[in-house]
Scaffold this motif. Structure first.
Motif, PDB file in Angstrom:
ATOM      1  N   GLY A   7       0.787  -1.232   0.000  1.00  0.00           N
ATOM      2  CA  GLY A   7       0.000   0.000   0.000  1.00  0.00           C
ATOM      3  C   GLY A   7       0.817   1.278   0.000  1.00  0.00           C
ATOM      4  N   LYS A   8       2.127   1.167  -0.028  1.00  0.00           N
ATOM      5  CA  LYS A   8       2.981   2.367  -0.022  1.00  0.00           C
ATOM      6  C   LYS A   8       3.068   2.953  -1.429  1.00  0.00           C
ATOM      7  CE  LYS A   8       4.661   1.920   4.282  1.00  0.00           C
ATOM      8  NZ  LYS A   8       4.829   2.893   5.320  1.00  0.00           N
ATOM      9  N   ARG A   9       3.291   4.258  -1.475  1.00  0.00           N
ATOM     10  CA  ARG A   9       3.389   4.980  -2.736  1.00  0.00           C
ATOM     11  C   ARG A   9       4.530   5.995  -2.627  1.00  0.00           C
ATOM     12  NH1 ARG A   9      -1.612   8.388  -5.282  1.00  0.00           N
ATOM     13  NH2 ARG A   9      -0.727   8.666  -7.368  1.00  0.00           N
ATOM     14  N   VAL A  10       5.363   6.068  -3.651  1.00  0.00           N
ATOM     15  CA  VAL A  10       6.536   6.941  -3.639  1.00  0.00           C
ATOM     16  C   VAL A  10       6.529   7.841  -4.874  1.00  0.00           C
ATOM     17  CG1 VAL A  10       9.062   6.949  -3.860  1.00  0.00           C
ATOM     18  CG2 VAL A  10       7.960   5.390  -2.255  1.00  0.00           C
ATOM     19  N   ALA A  11       6.929   9.076  -4.669  1.00  0.00           N
ATOM     20  CA  ALA A  11       7.121  10.017  -5.773  1.00  0.00           C
ATOM     21  C   ALA A  11       8.601  10.091  -6.110  1.00  0.00           C
ATOM     22  CB  ALA A  11       6.624  11.405  -5.383  1.00  0.00           C
ATOM     23  N   GLN A  31       9.180  -1.012  -7.128  1.00  0.00           N
ATOM     24  CA  GLN A  31       8.106  -1.770  -7.761  1.00  0.00           C
ATOM     25  C   GLN A  31       8.213  -3.256  -7.440  1.00  0.00           C
ATOM     26  OE1 GLN A  31       8.660  -0.350 -11.806  1.00  0.00           O
ATOM     27  NE2 GLN A  31       6.963   1.108 -11.593  1.00  0.00           N
ATOM     28  N   ASP A  32       9.430  -3.796  -7.431  1.00  0.00           N
ATOM     29  CA  ASP A  32       9.624  -5.205  -7.088  1.00  0.00           C
ATOM     30  C   ASP A  32       9.178  -5.508  -5.661  1.00  0.00           C
ATOM     31  OD1 ASP A  32      10.629  -5.656  -9.624  1.00  0.00           O
ATOM     32  OD2 ASP A  32      12.728  -5.891  -8.966  1.00  0.00           O
ATOM     33  N   ALA A  33       9.224  -4.491  -4.803  1.00  0.00           N
ATOM     34  CA  ALA A  33       8.784  -4.649  -3.410  1.00  0.00           C
ATOM     35  C   ALA A  33       7.288  -4.375  -3.249  1.00  0.00           C
ATOM     36  CB  ALA A  33       9.594  -3.726  -2.500  1.00  0.00           C
ATOM     37  N   GLY A  34       6.605  -4.061  -4.360  1.00  0.00           N
ATOM     38  CA  GLY A  34       5.169  -3.826  -4.301  1.00  0.00           C
ATOM     39  C   GLY A  34       4.762  -2.391  -4.066  1.00  0.00           C
ATOM     40  N   VAL A  35       5.706  -1.470  -4.173  1.00  0.00           N
ATOM     41  CA  VAL A  35       5.426  -0.049  -3.960  1.00  0.00           C
ATOM     42  C   VAL A  35       4.957   0.574  -5.273  1.00  0.00           C
ATOM     43  CG1 VAL A  35       6.449   2.173  -3.294  1.00  0.00           C
ATOM     44  CG2 VAL A  35       7.166   0.069  -2.130  1.00  0.00           C
ATOM     45  N   GLU A  36       3.932   1.392  -5.203  1.00  0.00           N
ATOM     46  CA  GLU A  36       3.467   2.140  -6.369  1.00  0.00           C
ATOM     47  C   GLU A  36       4.354   3.366  -6.534  1.00  0.00           C
ATOM     48  OE1 GLU A  36      -0.470   4.544  -7.921  1.00  0.00           O
ATOM     49  OE2 GLU A  36      -0.704   3.065  -6.321  1.00  0.00           O
ATOM     50  N   VAL A  37       4.808   3.623  -7.756  1.00  0.00           N
ATOM     51  CA  VAL A  37       5.757   4.709  -8.018  1.00  0.00           C
ATOM     52  C   VAL A  37       5.184   5.664  -9.058  1.00  0.00           C
ATOM     53  CG1 VAL A  37       8.074   5.292  -8.811  1.00  0.00           C
ATOM     54  CG2 VAL A  37       7.704   3.188  -7.494  1.00  0.00           C
ATOM     55  N   ASP A  38       5.229   6.947  -8.746  1.00  0.00           N
ATOM     56  CA  ASP A  38       4.864   7.998  -9.698  1.00  0.00           C
ATOM     57  C   ASP A  38       6.113   8.784 -10.054  1.00  0.00           C
ATOM     58  OD1 ASP A  38       2.156   7.412  -9.671  1.00  0.00           O
ATOM     59  OD2 ASP A  38       1.618   9.054  -8.324  1.00  0.00           O
ATOM     60  N   ILE A  39       6.259   9.098 -11.338  1.00  0.00           N
ATOM     61  CA  ILE A  39       7.320  10.007 -11.775  1.00  0.00           C
ATOM     62  C   ILE A  39       6.683  11.377 -11.914  1.00  0.00           C
ATOM     63  CG2 ILE A  39       8.958  10.594 -13.586  1.00  0.00           C
ATOM     64  CD1 ILE A  39       9.257   7.582 -14.137  1.00  0.00           C
ATOM     65  N   VAL A  40       7.154  12.301 -11.082  1.00  0.00           N
ATOM     66  CA  VAL A  40       6.609  13.653 -11.027  1.00  0.00           C
ATOM     67  C   VAL A  40       7.614  14.588 -11.700  1.00  0.00           C
ATOM     68  CG1 VAL A  40       5.806  15.495  -9.503  1.00  0.00           C
ATOM     69  CG2 VAL A  40       5.407  13.086  -8.873  1.00  0.00           C
ATOM     70  N   THR A  41       7.137  15.315 -12.707  1.00  0.00           N
ATOM     71  CA  THR A  41       8.011  16.203 -13.470  1.00  0.00           C
ATOM     72  C   THR A  41       7.528  17.649 -13.339  1.00  0.00           C
ATOM     73  OG1 THR A  41       6.777  16.009 -15.544  1.00  0.00           O
ATOM     74  CG2 THR A  41       8.449  14.319 -15.105  1.00  0.00           C
ATOM     75  N   PRO A  42       8.388  18.613 -13.626  1.00  0.00           N
ATOM     76  CA  PRO A  42       7.982  20.011 -13.454  1.00  0.00           C
ATOM     77  C   PRO A  42       6.675  20.378 -14.153  1.00  0.00           C
ATOM     78  CG  PRO A  42      10.333  19.910 -13.770  1.00  0.00           C
ATOM     79  CD  PRO A  42       9.800  18.507 -14.003  1.00  0.00           C
ATOM     80  N   ASP A  43       6.480  19.916 -15.389  1.00  0.00           N
ATOM     81  CA  ASP A  43       5.294  20.312 -16.145  1.00  0.00           C
ATOM     82  C   ASP A  43       4.358  19.147 -16.476  1.00  0.00           C
ATOM     83  OD1 ASP A  43       6.849  18.978 -17.971  1.00  0.00           O
ATOM     84  OD2 ASP A  43       7.191  20.721 -19.269  1.00  0.00           O
ATOM     85  N   GLY A  44       4.638  17.967 -15.919  1.00  0.00           N
ATOM     86  CA  GLY A  44       3.805  16.804 -16.199  1.00  0.00           C
ATOM     87  C   GLY A  44       4.095  16.154 -17.539  1.00  0.00           C
ATOM     88  N   LYS A  45       5.136  16.627 -18.219  1.00  0.00           N
ATOM     89  CA  LYS A  45       5.520  16.041 -19.506  1.00  0.00           C
ATOM     90  C   LYS A  45       6.605  14.996 -19.293  1.00  0.00           C
ATOM     91  CE  LYS A  45       4.299  20.127 -22.161  1.00  0.00           C
ATOM     92  NZ  LYS A  45       4.771  21.243 -22.971  1.00  0.00           N
ATOM     93  N   ASP A  46       6.707  14.076 -20.248  1.00  0.00           N
ATOM     94  CA  ASP A  46       7.725  13.038 -20.179  1.00  0.00           C
ATOM     95  C   ASP A  46       9.113  13.668 -20.115  1.00  0.00           C
ATOM     96  OD1 ASP A  46       5.521  11.436 -20.469  1.00  0.00           O
ATOM     97  OD2 ASP A  46       6.022  10.751 -22.487  1.00  0.00           O
ATOM     98  N   ILE A  47      10.062  12.936 -19.507  1.00  0.00           N
ATOM     99  CA  ILE A  47      11.414  13.452 -19.340  1.00  0.00           C
ATOM    100  C   ILE A  47      12.427  12.494 -19.951  1.00  0.00           C
ATOM    101  CG2 ILE A  47      11.010  14.925 -17.336  1.00  0.00           C
ATOM    102  CD1 ILE A  47      11.823  12.539 -15.555  1.00  0.00           C
TER     103      ILE A  47
END
Length: 187
Positions: A7-11, A31-47
């Motif tokens: 249930g953990k989530r990391v930015a 992710q292998d440990a079951g953590v949900e990961v979000d990639i947060v960028t300055p403008d929400g665009k791919d990096i």
């Protein structure tokens, strides 16, 4: 999946020019440990990554800094590289988000040049940490206790020097995330 990480989530906060392995390796470990990961960028665009000596792959953004809230996450990862932390250390929204994680006592992990972001967020004074050696004096000037070790943990703050330290960095990141909030974590 590790029960304590369920249930953990990391930015992961990054901009163009992050060192590719310093995002991809922690993300995979999480992710292998079951953590949900979000990639947060300055403008929400791919990096786009920097892969040691040239541009690397493009990574899809999950959301923009403006849409990210510390309340949605259990931890924060700041990859290094040269261009990425240099851009983020002058981004007021990124700095505010970093400060919120520290004030809340949530784990923060920074590698390579990423402690530049921590310096500008004014959260390193009195803290023990490491980084790529070329910014050690910057950290000392900001009041940090810099050491040359593969990984350093100071009350929820995880830091490492370079990609060669990623195994130790990832292990401590997972450990601190499993422990949760840290009373000693402070801004």
């Amino acid at each position: 999946m590790t029960q304590s990480l369920q249930g953990k989530r990391v930015a992961i906060v990054a901009a163009d020019g992050f060192e590719e392995s310093e995002l991809s390796s922690p993300r995979k470990a999480l992710q292998d440990a079951g953590v949900e990961v979000d990639i947060v960028t300055p403008d929400g665009k791919d990096i786009r990554a920097w892969a040691e000596t040239d541009w690397g792959d493009t990574y899809p953004a999950s959301k923009s800094l403006d849409a990210a809230s510390m309340n949605d996450y259990h931890g924060l990862v700041l990859p290094g590289g040269l261009f990425n932390p240099d851009a983020l250390r002058t981004n007021e929204t990124a700095l505010a988000l970093v400060k919120e994680f520290f004030h809340a006592g949530k784990p923060v992990a920074a590698i390579c040049h990423a402690p530049w972001i921590l310096i500008n967020a004014e959260v390193v004074d009195g803290r023990r940490l490491t980084s790529v050696p070329s910014i050690s004096q910057d950290l000392k000037n900001a009041g940090a206790k810099w050491v040359d070790e593969p990984v350093v943990v100071d009350s929820g703050l995880v830091s490492s020097r370079t990609p060669k330290d990623l195994d130790a960095f990832n292990a401590k990141l997972l450990e601190e995330l499993a422990e949760g909030r840290h009373q000693g974590q402070h801004a």
